[in-house]
Enzyme design. Structure first.
Site, PDB file in Angstrom:
ATOM      1  N   LYS A  35      43.914  35.765  40.111  1.00  0.00           N
ATOM      2  CA  LYS A  35      44.175  35.411  41.522  1.00  0.00           C
ATOM      3  C   LYS A  35      44.302  33.907  41.717  1.00  0.00           C
ATOM      4  O   LYS A  35      45.078  33.447  42.555  1.00  0.00           O
ATOM      5  CB  LYS A  35      43.099  35.991  42.441  1.00  0.00           C
ATOM      6  CG  LYS A  35      41.667  35.650  42.098  1.00  0.00           C
ATOM      7  CD  LYS A  35      41.052  36.665  41.180  1.00  0.00           C
ATOM      8  CE  LYS A  35      39.745  36.181  40.606  1.00  0.00           C
ATOM      9  NZ  LYS A  35      38.879  37.231  40.158  1.00  0.00           N
ATOM     10  N   GLU A  70      47.584  43.987  40.849  1.00  0.00           N
ATOM     11  CA  GLU A  70      46.620  44.765  41.642  1.00  0.00           C
ATOM     12  C   GLU A  70      45.184  44.288  41.418  1.00  0.00           C
ATOM     13  O   GLU A  70      44.383  44.227  42.350  1.00  0.00           O
ATOM     14  CB  GLU A  70      46.740  46.251  41.262  1.00  0.00           C
ATOM     15  CG  GLU A  70      45.858  47.180  42.057  1.00  0.00           C
ATOM     16  CD  GLU A  70      46.179  47.161  43.537  1.00  0.00           C
ATOM     17  OE1 GLU A  70      47.222  47.685  43.933  1.00  0.00           O
ATOM     18  OE2 GLU A  70      45.363  46.622  44.316  1.00  0.00           O
ATOM     19  N   VAL A  95      43.005  41.240  43.408  1.00  0.00           N
ATOM     20  CA  VAL A  95      42.306  41.280  44.706  1.00  0.00           C
ATOM     21  C   VAL A  95      41.396  42.503  44.772  1.00  0.00           C
ATOM     22  O   VAL A  95      41.848  43.643  44.600  1.00  0.00           O
ATOM     23  CB  VAL A  95      43.311  41.319  45.882  1.00  0.00           C
ATOM     24  CG1 VAL A  95      42.566  41.319  47.210  1.00  0.00           C
ATOM     25  CG2 VAL A  95      44.292  40.157  45.812  1.00  0.00           C
ATOM     26  N   ILE A 113      39.746  48.244  43.830  1.00  0.00           N
ATOM     27  CA  ILE A 113      40.316  48.830  45.060  1.00  0.00           C
ATOM     28  C   ILE A 113      41.834  48.630  45.047  1.00  0.00           C
ATOM     29  O   ILE A 113      42.296  47.498  44.895  1.00  0.00           O
ATOM     30  CB  ILE A 113      39.740  48.146  46.331  1.00  0.00           C
ATOM     31  CG1 ILE A 113      38.212  48.181  46.339  1.00  0.00           C
ATOM     32  CG2 ILE A 113      40.296  48.808  47.591  1.00  0.00           C
ATOM     33  CD1 ILE A 113      37.588  47.399  47.495  1.00  0.00           C
ATOM     34  N   LYS A 149      42.084  35.271  46.899  1.00  0.00           N
ATOM     35  CA  LYS A 149      42.435  36.677  47.170  1.00  0.00           C
ATOM     36  C   LYS A 149      42.989  36.837  48.583  1.00  0.00           C
ATOM     37  O   LYS A 149      43.931  37.600  48.823  1.00  0.00           O
ATOM     38  CB  LYS A 149      41.198  37.553  46.978  1.00  0.00           C
ATOM     39  CG  LYS A 149      40.723  37.606  45.534  1.00  0.00           C
ATOM     40  CD  LYS A 149      39.302  38.148  45.448  1.00  0.00           C
ATOM     41  CE  LYS A 149      38.833  38.270  44.009  1.00  0.00           C
ATOM     42  NZ  LYS A 149      37.387  38.456  43.900  1.00  0.00           N
TER      43      LYS A 149
END
Ligand code: NDP
Ligand code: HSE
Length: 455
Positions: free
Chosen positions: A124, A148, A151, A155, A224
């Site tokens: 990030k 993915e 962040v 999740i 993020k």
């Protein structure tokens, strides 16, 4: 006659049948997350291949620590100490960058893109600071950069924002997006442990960044948030404009007083669309204790997204750690594998919006943000003090929502006074704090923590 492989990506096997050849992955960095990726891919290889349509195979691993890399991957993958060896390997289809940092990782990522390879990364810091350049290079080369895992750990929030919520005009996002800070706050509150003790434990568990200052000073959360804001509002990455304040100066006292007033303190990343511009801010925040997000504890993360059509949605899960983060990395590997042969124009754009349609909406400086506040001050326990303070606030149209005055200790003539304000502009509150601190009846500095009702 034996069939001749005709299509790109297909391979003729010993039984004479033609099948998709495995997708070949080059893994850069086999530390916490890289190790998790290795384990998850090995454990779930069959399921993953059934989903992706072909086997996903880590063919090469690069790590500075060759012994560690050989101990994990030796015998199954080619192991090297030189990451460029992997990036330049013509057999590699996807490069997974899990080294971290913004220097070597950036050069490697750009080199992989230049070689026409797709990239998956959890980095990030790199994407928030150099994402615009990296995505432009990927666009030019027609390759994918998937992130993915960058962040909120495991999740799938990027997928949700970029695809699941694509019908919506996103209004705001508020999230607990740093597992280390949330772990520290939870352990301090529940077990009364010291800040340093809990931070050391977060490092041992592999949650913290190489420089844990990124976690506790809110920088990682701001990275993020910058990524989510860009995807939600269709703007370029603008990390340098994010307001960032961490938990390192948060006092136990304020955590306790907040509880007494019915609030929890969380490190929150908030990005909101307003008529004046986009808010982009990370800071400790009082949240009403009855909200679901106020009860997210330990290394867990949660992200609230408000869309105009769907309303408020909440995403929850582990925000750091080897396998939760690997879950997101491997999901990207499957996505890239599925889209590998698709026409680049038919893939989901990196930032959800078409690159030539990004907006130049202004990011609001913190002094223009409107929010509510918790103010704590130490004052002389004598008549008229409260009137002096409330007058300062009233002069700036700041109204008080609740107040708590503590009893003075034995033999003390000073007390703690806590005020919760209604919404006010930060600039007005700055002015009020400066004036309050100059009053002779006020001792020391005023502590200010922002408050979000998240209703
Ligand atoms: P680690 O430090 O555990 O792993 C990084 C690995 O890369 C180490 O083994 C390191 O070796 C190796 N490495 C460093 N430089 C080089 C190089 N030039 N060439 C080859 N290998 C190199 O970090 P994490 O796995 O925790 O983090 C990786 C990335 O994932 C970071 O961007 C991080 O922000 C991100 N991330 C981490 C999460 C987590 O929970 N840990 C969650 C989400 C994202 P050595 O140790 O010898 O230096
Ligand atoms: N250091 C990060 C955290 C890792 O604690 O949230 C996950 O991005």
């Amino acid at each position: 006659m034996r069939p001749v492989p005709r299509r790109w990506g297909f391979q003729e096997f010993k039984d004479g049948r033609e099948r998709m050849k495995p997708i070949e992955v080059g893994l850069l960095g086999i530390g916490t997350v890289g190790g998790g990726v290795w384990t998850v891919l090995a454990r779930n290889a069959g399921e993953i291949a059934r989903r992706a349509g072909r086997e996903i195979r880590i063919a090469a691993v690069a790590d500075k620590d060759l012994d560690k890399a050989r101990a994990i991957a030796g015998g199954s993958a080619r192991v090297t100490g030189d990451a460029y060896d992997v990036v330049r390997d013509p057999g590699i289809d996807i490069v997974v960058e899990l080294i971290g940092g913004t220097t070597v990782a950036k050069d490697l990522m750009l080199a992989a893109i230049a070689q026409g390879k797709h990239v998956v990364s959890a980095n990030k810091a790199l994407l928030a600071t150099h994402g615009n350049e990296i995505f432009a290079a990927a666009q030019e080369k027609g390759v994918m950069v998937a992130f993915e895992a960058a962040v909120a750990g495991g999740i799938p929030i990027i997928k949700a924002l970029r695809e699941g919520l694509t019908a919506n005009r996103i209004e705001w996002i508020a999230g607990i997006i740093n597992g280390t800070s949330n772990f520290i706050l939870s352990e301090m509150r529940d077990k009364g442990l010291a800040f340093e003790t809990v931070l050391a434990e977060a490092q041992r568990l592999g949650y913290a960044e190489a420089d844990p200052g990124f976690d506790i000073e809110g920088i990682d959360a701001a990275h993020k948030l910058t990524i989510m804001s860009a995807i939600a509002f269709g703007v370029p990455m603008q990390f340098e404009k994010a307001y960032t304040e961490g938990i390192s100066r948060l006092a136990q006292l304020d955590i306790r007083y907040a509880e007494q007033l019915g609030y929890r303190i969380k490190l929150l990343g908030i990005t909101r669309r307003t008529p004046e511009g986009i808010e982009l801010r990370v800071h400790p925040t009082l949240i009403p204790a009855r909200r679901l997000i106020a009860n997210v504890e330990g290394v867990m993360n949660a992200v609230l997204v408000k869309g105009d059509a769907v309303g408020a949605t909440l995403y929850y899960g582990a925000g750091a750690g080897a396998e939760p983060t690997a879950s997101a990395v491997v999901a990207d590997l499957v996505d890239v594998t599925r889209l590998h042969t698709a026409d680049p124009e038919h893939r989901v754009p990196h930032l959800a919006f078409q690159p030539e349609r990004l907006a130049d909406t202004r990011i609001l400086p913190m002094e223009e943000v409107v929010t509510a506040y918790y103010l704590r001050m130490r004052v002389l326990d004598r008549p008229g003090v409260l009137a002096d303070i409330t007058r300062v606030l009233a002069d700036r149209s700041i109204s008080i929502e609740a107040m708590l005055q503590k009893e003075p200790g034995e033999g003390e003539d000073q007390v703690d006074l806590i005020m919760l304000t209604h919404q006010a502009r930060e600039k007005q509150v700055d002015g009020a704090i400066a004036r309050i601190e100059s009053l002779p009846v006020v001792k020391g500095r005023v502590t200010r923590i922002r408050l979000e009702p998240l209703g």
